[in-house]
Scaffold this active site. Structure first.
Site: not given
Length: 883
Positions: A559, A588, A590, A612, A616, A661
């Site tokens: 991605e 997008l 996985e 990413q 994820y 994140h």
């Protein structure tokens, strides 16, 4: 009570009717010489129910006695015999003549019937072996035997990823390959025999390398992303002029059930195929939904599959009745021809029935109406084909039943053979295909400066097959290659025993860590010799560029990795330099990203997909756990998944927080058998470890996760602003062998064991400890699976004190495994660990309250040095604070 009574009435009624039909026909059926005590081999009238016998002798498989197997098995066998016996023969015709307007000849129809009947008898024999304790997997294909039409519509060289009820497909496909015996092979799988030519007794799967059937487990729909990836990779290989083991006009076929069609994995994979084709990218895949109307006990509405997939733009839709073999064959042929000619996806709904229940001892009467069970029996495809052969004059009822019984005897003989064949007898035998580790060959390939010789198509297209061990040395050896002496083993360390004696010759003993010395004659990739200090992100970028430049089998995708160059710029400029066919963006999704990688690996590429963020990957973890990691296990190493999945992860990002994140949990990945997890902390290690992972994927078919600590991507300094202490040239570490740690310093007072973000934190702590007169060394694990056990023990014993600084969570974190390794090896020095808390990572400054920090590491080190006890982070009971 009423339900039980109705079921009982139904069973009695149908059994009575079948018995009456059999008695009316009284068709003589040939039996073996010893059957029923008839030594002269005379015929026995089929006027009584025939049942599968539990006697050990093959010739006794059919007997007149009742009570051996359940009524469903008996009803199915009786139904076939009664229906065929009662069929009025049509005018006799030559077998070479067509039997209807579709052009199907009698001869070919007999061939397809053979596969259908063999699949049916394999089901019955599997159930018998299971009841006797000699079989271990009895999910069957009964009612789905019309999938033989799909096999007949395709070429033997079309790669097939099959539904677990595609028995007739398997039998028909394998019978077309000289030397294969699909009946014996299936029975070996059922009996978990080590002689099973695909899994070696590890699981009963439909797979065969010469027949181009790639084995799949029964995880619902998990093989669809791989199938889509393979279809994509076949065309991409053609565009890049690279050879694969399949012809360029091949069609990938992927079969699954109607319940699986509702799974998000299936929906995502089919969507990815349509999306890819919509952009003009060839996608030669045939999806086959074997629709029996049931997901174990949950009905699928009759019109649902057509409604869900029958009108999707970009997806050609075909529908066939499995009870009508000529029509099913004609429709399957039309679907296969469409995909082959158009290079676009198609969806074939094959309407089937499910007989004998879902699996094993499943009792359908507990959740199905008697009328529905009876309706399915009337649509039995094996019986339908038998009647077709009689009504069209191809054979008499007696001949069809005779052939049916001959096939039963072949299956019985195979079952008898398989049940006595040896089983896997040790953990080493079971685990042999999981993680081959030919470290010397991996090292040669990683240090190679020139292109592979001979070319890719002659070598890596078959990587992971049993004969690849003979090809790989040729592929990696090059006149331009200078191989430095291996100096990667610590003094006094003992390497783990190789998986098999055949790998023992690859172990090269040494004396010290690569990180502690730099042989003068190593070879490094072009452009790496400049010695320019780089950040970790720059190192990954340049190393990817070098790999793409050197090796035509490398693909980089994910991605935003193409035009944007990745969220953190790690792949910036690669697409512009190497083109959209080798560096490209994906959906997008996985599952699609990893599925593309798994398919590309099968086609001979070394794919480097990017996920990413670590959080994820859990959306698609089964693609690593259930698909990638198991393929070599369930194929005995005949198929592998060479893949290096780059994943940005771990915590400590400033100004960009939150759990998704800053995920610091690796537990879900670390327990996947055979999976390699690399976690570099600095630029030089990142470059070397990435080269190693790519070579391990190419040479040994390894599945690698390359975990890139986001917070260190652009870190330049170590101790103070502007010192550039965390920059390093990517030529500084020539090679990083899997499972080898890196030591920083030679302090004799304390060993701090860490990885990723914990390494620079530990180095700063070590410097402050030195000011107090405490001399510590920092051991960077680098590899989190497999752990660098010899190095860990060596450096632990060197100081007698070990502090594990673990940025992952206390429960399920890396420190648990490191502690266990030390204790299991008898380490009797002082040991403590300090970790992050068992919490998700919150937004903003609050993150510091749950994450490991330098003050905690320093406090734990001092406590360990003075009392032998180190404090723990978070709300943990005092008794649990140390190991």
């Amino acid at each position: 009570m009423e339900i039980r009574q109705s079921v009982s009435d139904f069973t009695g009624n149908i059994s009575t009717r079948i018995r009456e039909m059999v008695e009316e026909c009284a068709v003589p059926v040939r039996r073996a010489a010893t059957l029923n005590g008839l030594a002269d081999g005379s015929e026995v009238a089929a006027t009584t129910p025939l049942r599968i016998c539990a006697e050990p002798r093959v010739r006794d498989i059919w007997t007149i006695r009742e009570g051996i197997i359940n009524d469903r098995d008996v009803d199915l066998d009786r139904w076939f015999r009664a229906e065929v016996a009662a069929t009025t023969p049509g005018p006799a015709r030559a077998q070479q003549e067509p039997i209807d307007a579709t052009g199907l000849t009698g001869e070919r129809c007999l061939e397809l019937f053979h596969a259908q009947a063999a699949s049916r008898h394999l089901d019955l024999a599997a159930r018998r072996l299971t009841r006797e304790g000699h079989g271990y997997y009895s999910i069957g294909s009964s009612g789905h035997e019309s999938n033989v039409a799909v096999a007949a519509a395709l070429r033997v060289t079309d790669p097939a990823l099959l539904h677990y009820r595609s028995g007739a497909f398997f039998v028909h496909r394998a019978r077309q390959v000289p030397g294969l015996d699909p009946i014996l092979d299936v029975m070996r799988g059922v009996a978990a025999a080590a002689t099973d030519p695909i899994s070696g007794g590890r699981h009963k799967v439909f797979g065969n390398k010469p027949a181009h059937i790639i084995p799949q487990t029964s995880t619902i729909a998990s093989h669809l992303p791989r199938a889509v990836g393979l279809a994509f990779a076949l065309e991409r290989a053609t565009q890049l002029r690279l050879e694969t083991e399949w012809p360029r006009d091949s069609v990938v076929v992927c079969s699954f059930g109607d319940a699986s069609a509702n799974h998000s994995t299936a929906a995502g994979a089919i969507n990815a195929a349509i999306h890819t084709a919509h952009q003009g990218v060839p996608m030669p895949i045939l999806f086959v939904c074997e629709d029996n109307g049931l997901g174990i006990s949950v009905p699928t509405p009759r019109t649902w599959i057509e409604q869900a997939y029958g009108s999707r733009p970009g997806l050609a839709y075909f529908d066939a009745d499995g009870a009508d073999l000529p029509a099913a064959l004609a429709t399957a042929t039309a679907a296969a021809d469409y995909v082959r000619a158009q290079r676009k996806p198609a969806f074939l709904r094959l309407r089937t029935v499910r007989l004998l229940g879902h699996a094993g001892s499943d009792v359908e009467s507990a959740y199905r109406r008697p009328a529905d069970i009876a309706a399915d029996l009337r649509r039995d495809p094996v019986t339908a084909t038998g009647r077709l052969l009689v009504t069209t004059g191809v054979a008499t009822p007696e001949a069809i039943i005779s052939r049916y019984d001959e096939i039963a005897e072949q299956v019985a003989e195979a079952a008898e053979t398989a049940r006595h064949e040896p089983k896997l007898g040790s953990a080493a035998e079971v685990m042999a295909p999981l993680a081959p580790a030919r470290s010397a060959l991996v090292r040669i390939d990683a240090l190679r400066t020139g292109p592979m010789s001979p070319p890719l198509g002659a070598t890596t297209a078959h990587a992971g097959s049993p004969d690849s061990a003979q090809r790989v040395p040729e592929a990696t050896a090059s006149p331009a290659l200078t191989v430095p002496p291996d100096t990667s083993e610590p003094a006094g360390a003992t390497q783990p025993a190789p998986a098999s004696a055949a790998l023992a010759a690859d172990a090269i003993p040494g004396s010290r860590s690569v990180s502690q010395s730099s042989p003068a004659n190593w070879s490094v990739p072009p452009d790496a010799a400049s010695g320019e200090p780089l950040t970790l992100a720059q190192a990954v970028n340049q190393t990817l560029a070098q790999l793409l430049e050197r090796d035509p089998d490398v693909l980089v995708f994910g991605e935003d990795v193409g035009r944007k160059g990745g969220v953190y710029g790690v792949t910036k400029g690669l697409q512009q330099k190497f083109g959209v066919r080798r560096v490209f963006d994906t959906l997008l999704d996985e599952q699609s990203v990893l599925g593309t990688a798994l398919g590309a690996g099968l086609a001979g590429f070394v794919p480097i997909p990017e996920i990413q963020y670590l959080a994820y990957v859990h959306n698609a973890e089964d693609q690593l756990r259930g698909e990638a990691a198991t393929l070599s296990f369930f194929s005995g190493g005949r198929y592998r998944n060479p893949v290096v999945a780059r994943i940005a992860g771990l915590a400590y990002q400033k100004g960009f927080g939150g759990h998704f994140h800053n995920d610091n949990s690796l537990a879900a990945l670390r327990d996947i058998p055979g999976l390699v997890i690399a976690a570099p902390a600095r630029a030089d290690d990142a470059a070397a470890m990435l080269r190693t992972c790519v070579s391990a994927a190419r040479v040994d078919g390894r599945v690698c996760v390359f975990l890139e600590p986001i917070a260190l991507y652009h870190t330049r300094d170590l101790h103070h602003d502007g010192d550039g202490g965390w920059l390093a040239p990517i030529s500084a570490v020539p090679h990083a062998e899997i499972g080898r740690a890196r030591a920083h310093g030679t302090g004799s007072d304390l060993t701090i064991v860490s990885f990723a973000n914990g390494v620079p934190m530990s180095l700063r702590v070590a410097r402050r400890l030195a000011a107090r007169g405490v001399h510590a060394r920092v051991l960077d694990l680098r590899w989190l699976a497999p752990l660098p056990v010899p190095d860990l023990l060596d450096h632990a014993r060197a100081t007698g004190r070990v502090l594990i600084a673990d940025e992952t969570r206390r429960s399920g974190g890396v420190s648990e495994a490191v502690s266990a390794v030390l204790l299991d090896a008898g380490f009797d020095g002082r040991l403590a660990r300090v970790t992050s808390a068992d919490s998700f990572v919150p937004l903003g400054p609050a993150a510091s309250t749950v994450l490991l920090d330098e003050s905690a590491i320093e406090a734990a080190a001092l406590a360990l040095l003075t009392t032998g006890v180190g404090p723990a982070r978070g709300a943990v009971p005092p008794s649990d604070r140390t190991c």
